[in-house]
Motif scaffolding. Structure first.
Motif, PDB file in Angstrom:
ATOM      1  N   PHE A  47     -11.715  -4.671   6.650  1.00 15.59           N
ATOM      2  CA  PHE A  47     -11.470  -3.394   7.531  1.00 15.59           C
ATOM      3  C   PHE A  47      -9.845  -3.046   6.982  1.00 15.59           C
ATOM      4  CE2 PHE A  47     -14.594  -5.217   9.906  1.00 15.59           C
ATOM      5  CZ  PHE A  47     -15.643  -4.176  10.068  1.00 15.59           C
ATOM      6  N   LEU A  48      -9.099  -3.892   6.860  1.00 15.77           N
ATOM      7  CA  LEU A  48      -7.882  -3.703   6.389  1.00 15.77           C
ATOM      8  C   LEU A  48      -7.660  -3.176   5.162  1.00 15.77           C
ATOM      9  CD1 LEU A  48      -4.587  -4.514   6.801  1.00 15.77           C
ATOM     10  CD2 LEU A  48      -5.088  -6.708   5.699  1.00 15.77           C
ATOM     11  N   ARG A  49      -8.312  -3.354   4.107  1.00 19.47           N
ATOM     12  CA  ARG A  49      -8.264  -2.986   2.723  1.00 19.47           C
ATOM     13  C   ARG A  49      -8.747  -1.431   2.996  1.00 19.47           C
ATOM     14  NH1 ARG A  49      -9.543  -8.577   0.315  1.00 19.47           N
ATOM     15  NH2 ARG A  49      -7.420  -9.694   0.503  1.00 19.47           N
ATOM     16  N   TYR A  50      -9.983  -1.263   3.768  1.00 14.18           N
ATOM     17  CA  TYR A  50     -10.550  -0.005   3.852  1.00 14.18           C
ATOM     18  C   TYR A  50      -9.440   1.061   4.678  1.00 14.18           C
ATOM     19  CZ  TYR A  50     -13.494   3.729   6.247  1.00 14.18           C
ATOM     20  OH  TYR A  50     -14.126   4.706   6.638  1.00 14.18           O
ATOM     21  N   LEU A  51      -8.803   0.470   5.563  1.00 13.00           N
ATOM     22  CA  LEU A  51      -8.012   1.314   6.352  1.00 13.00           C
ATOM     23  C   LEU A  51      -6.741   1.893   5.562  1.00 13.00           C
ATOM     24  CD1 LEU A  51      -8.092  -0.028   9.949  1.00 13.00           C
ATOM     25  CD2 LEU A  51      -9.270   1.999   9.117  1.00 13.00           C
ATOM     26  N   ARG A  52      -5.999   0.792   4.792  1.00 16.16           N
ATOM     27  CA  ARG A  52      -4.911   1.183   3.969  1.00 16.16           C
ATOM     28  C   ARG A  52      -5.435   2.333   2.955  1.00 16.16           C
ATOM     29  NH1 ARG A  52      -4.184  -4.983   1.846  1.00 16.16           N
ATOM     30  NH2 ARG A  52      -2.457  -5.683   3.410  1.00 16.16           N
ATOM     31  N   VAL A  53      -6.611   2.396   2.431  1.00 11.19           N
ATOM     32  CA  VAL A  53      -6.795   3.605   1.541  1.00 11.19           C
ATOM     33  C   VAL A  53      -7.117   4.711   2.195  1.00 11.19           C
ATOM     34  CG1 VAL A  53      -8.624   4.378  -0.085  1.00 11.19           C
ATOM     35  CG2 VAL A  53      -7.715   2.017  -0.241  1.00 11.19           C
ATOM     36  N   GLU A  54      -7.961   4.719   3.319  1.00  8.88           N
ATOM     37  CA  GLU A  54      -8.198   5.635   4.265  1.00  8.88           C
ATOM     38  C   GLU A  54      -7.074   6.776   4.823  1.00  8.88           C
ATOM     39  OE1 GLU A  54     -11.483   7.034   3.977  1.00  8.88           O
ATOM     40  OE2 GLU A  54     -11.365   5.667   2.229  1.00  8.88           O
ATOM     41  N   TYR A  55      -6.191   5.503   5.329  1.00 10.61           N
ATOM     42  CA  TYR A  55      -5.008   6.082   5.915  1.00 10.61           C
ATOM     43  C   TYR A  55      -4.424   7.489   5.206  1.00 10.61           C
ATOM     44  CZ  TYR A  55      -0.428   6.113   8.002  1.00 10.61           C
ATOM     45  OH  TYR A  55       0.641   6.650   8.878  1.00 10.61           O
ATOM     46  N   TYR A  56      -4.536   7.442   3.764  1.00  7.56           N
ATOM     47  CA  TYR A  56      -3.857   8.390   3.097  1.00  7.56           C
ATOM     48  C   TYR A  56      -4.796   9.788   2.583  1.00  7.56           C
ATOM     49  CZ  TYR A  56       0.171   5.450   2.845  1.00  7.56           C
ATOM     50  OH  TYR A  56       1.300   4.782   3.166  1.00  7.56           O
ATOM     51  N   ARG A  57      -5.901   9.730   2.963  1.00  7.62           N
ATOM     52  CA  ARG A  57      -6.908  10.872   2.884  1.00  7.62           C
ATOM     53  C   ARG A  57      -6.753  11.998   3.765  1.00  7.62           C
ATOM     54  NH1 ARG A  57     -10.331   8.946  -1.168  1.00  7.62           N
ATOM     55  NH2 ARG A  57     -10.630   6.599  -1.272  1.00  7.62           N
ATOM     56  N   ARG A  58      -5.641  12.362   3.821  1.00 10.74           N
ATOM     57  CA  ARG A  58      -5.031  13.557   4.504  1.00 10.74           C
ATOM     58  C   ARG A  58      -5.330  14.759   3.680  1.00 10.74           C
ATOM     59  NH1 ARG A  58      -0.328  10.713   8.070  1.00 10.74           N
ATOM     60  NH2 ARG A  58      -1.186   9.276   8.592  1.00 10.74           N
ATOM     61  N   PRO A  59      -5.417  16.129   4.240  1.00  5.59           N
ATOM     62  CA  PRO A  59      -5.044  16.328   5.879  1.00  5.59           C
ATOM     63  C   PRO A  59      -6.642  16.292   6.726  1.00  5.59           C
ATOM     64  CG  PRO A  59      -5.243  18.234   4.619  1.00  5.59           C
ATOM     65  CD  PRO A  59      -5.760  17.282   3.464  1.00  5.59           C
ATOM     66  N   ASP A  60      -7.628  16.264   5.833  1.00  3.04           N
ATOM     67  CA  ASP A  60      -8.901  16.219   6.765  1.00  3.04           C
ATOM     68  C   ASP A  60      -9.359  14.954   7.417  1.00  3.04           C
ATOM     69  OD1 ASP A  60      -8.988  18.929   6.719  1.00  3.04           O
ATOM     70  OD2 ASP A  60     -10.339  19.161   5.475  1.00  3.04           O
TER      71      ASP A  60
END
Length: 243
Positions: A47-60
């Motif tokens: 989950f740590l590695r998943y969230l690190r990447v997904e954190y920057y998938r903005r703006p949507d």
């Protein structure tokens, strides 16, 4: 109880809450992490590695957290996380900065995995959620191509039954109402009643329905797909293989 957008500092504690909440869930727990009982301390790494990447998938792509406050109103700790994705008929791509950071996080995760491997996981199953997406995407077509999708929701098991989960769900519903679109979610096993009580009132199928033996989740319990259409009559919804 407070709800706010997640910060980078929230990623580590959120990943540990996810590990506790999903330890025995059929997909993230049993299927992806069959060795979690031998290596319980490794489960959070997924989950740590998943969230690190997904954190920057903005703006949507929006991560929000719930938290507790002390008597003075100062935040004590986060109690849950929701990851909402604004699905669109035409995707809005992240900025150049965010694309660069996504690549950097993916590279960092890869290098880190040699020093800190996730021994709880079966390596061939780590990317299963990406593998099953082609068998599910037809549901998000027609009028449902525009929706707020709840990709992941967790509440610290020690803080259950206090309304945190419902508050995190309400965030997406509020955004959807403002934009006149619906909401959607794929439920873990045993959470169907919760999501229906939150307003997801249309069950359209299961994550394992399509693809036959090619669908890696075909034998995994759970995966009910729910929508809330916000009063919009569903039209133009495609069947599997047509999307």
């Amino acid at each position: 109880m407070a709800i706010r957008e997640a910060t980078w500092a929230d990623i580590l504690p959120a990943s540990k809450i996810l590990a506790k909440a999903f330890k025995d869930e059929p997909a993230f727990g049993e299927y992806i992490h069959p060795y979690r009982d031998q290596y319980p301390e490794d489960l959070y790494l997924f989950f740590l590695r998943y969230l690190r990447v997904e954190y920057y998938r903005r703006p949507d792509h929006v991560m929000i957290v719930s938290s507790t406050d002390d008597e003075s109103g100062k935040e004590e700790r986060i109690t849950g996380l929701a990851y909402w994705i604004r699905k669109r008929a035409v995707e809005i791509k992240p900025s150049l900065y965010n694309r660069t950071m996504i690549q950097a996080m993916e590279s960092y995760n890869y290098v880190e995995s040699f020093a800190y491997p996730n021994r709880a996981a079966e390596p061939s199953r780590v990317n299963v959620m990406e593998q099953v997406e082609p068998f599910q995407k037809h549901h998000w077509s027609g009028t449902r191509a525009e929706s707020w999708y709840l990709a992941i929701l967790c509440v610290d098991p020690a803080c259950g039954k206090r309304g945190y989960g419902r508050q995190l769900v309400n965030y997406g519903f509020d955004r959807a109402k403002k934009e006149s679109v619906g909401c959607s979610v794929i439920s873990a096993e045993g959470k169907e009643d919760f999501y229906q009580a939150c307003g997801f009132d249309v069950h359209v199928g299961m994550a394992k329905d399509a693809g036959g033996d090619e669908n890696p989740l075909k034998d995994v319990p759970g995966g009910s797909i729910f929508f809330w259409d916000n009063g919009i009559k569903p039209e133009g919804i495609k069947s599997y293989g047509k999307a």
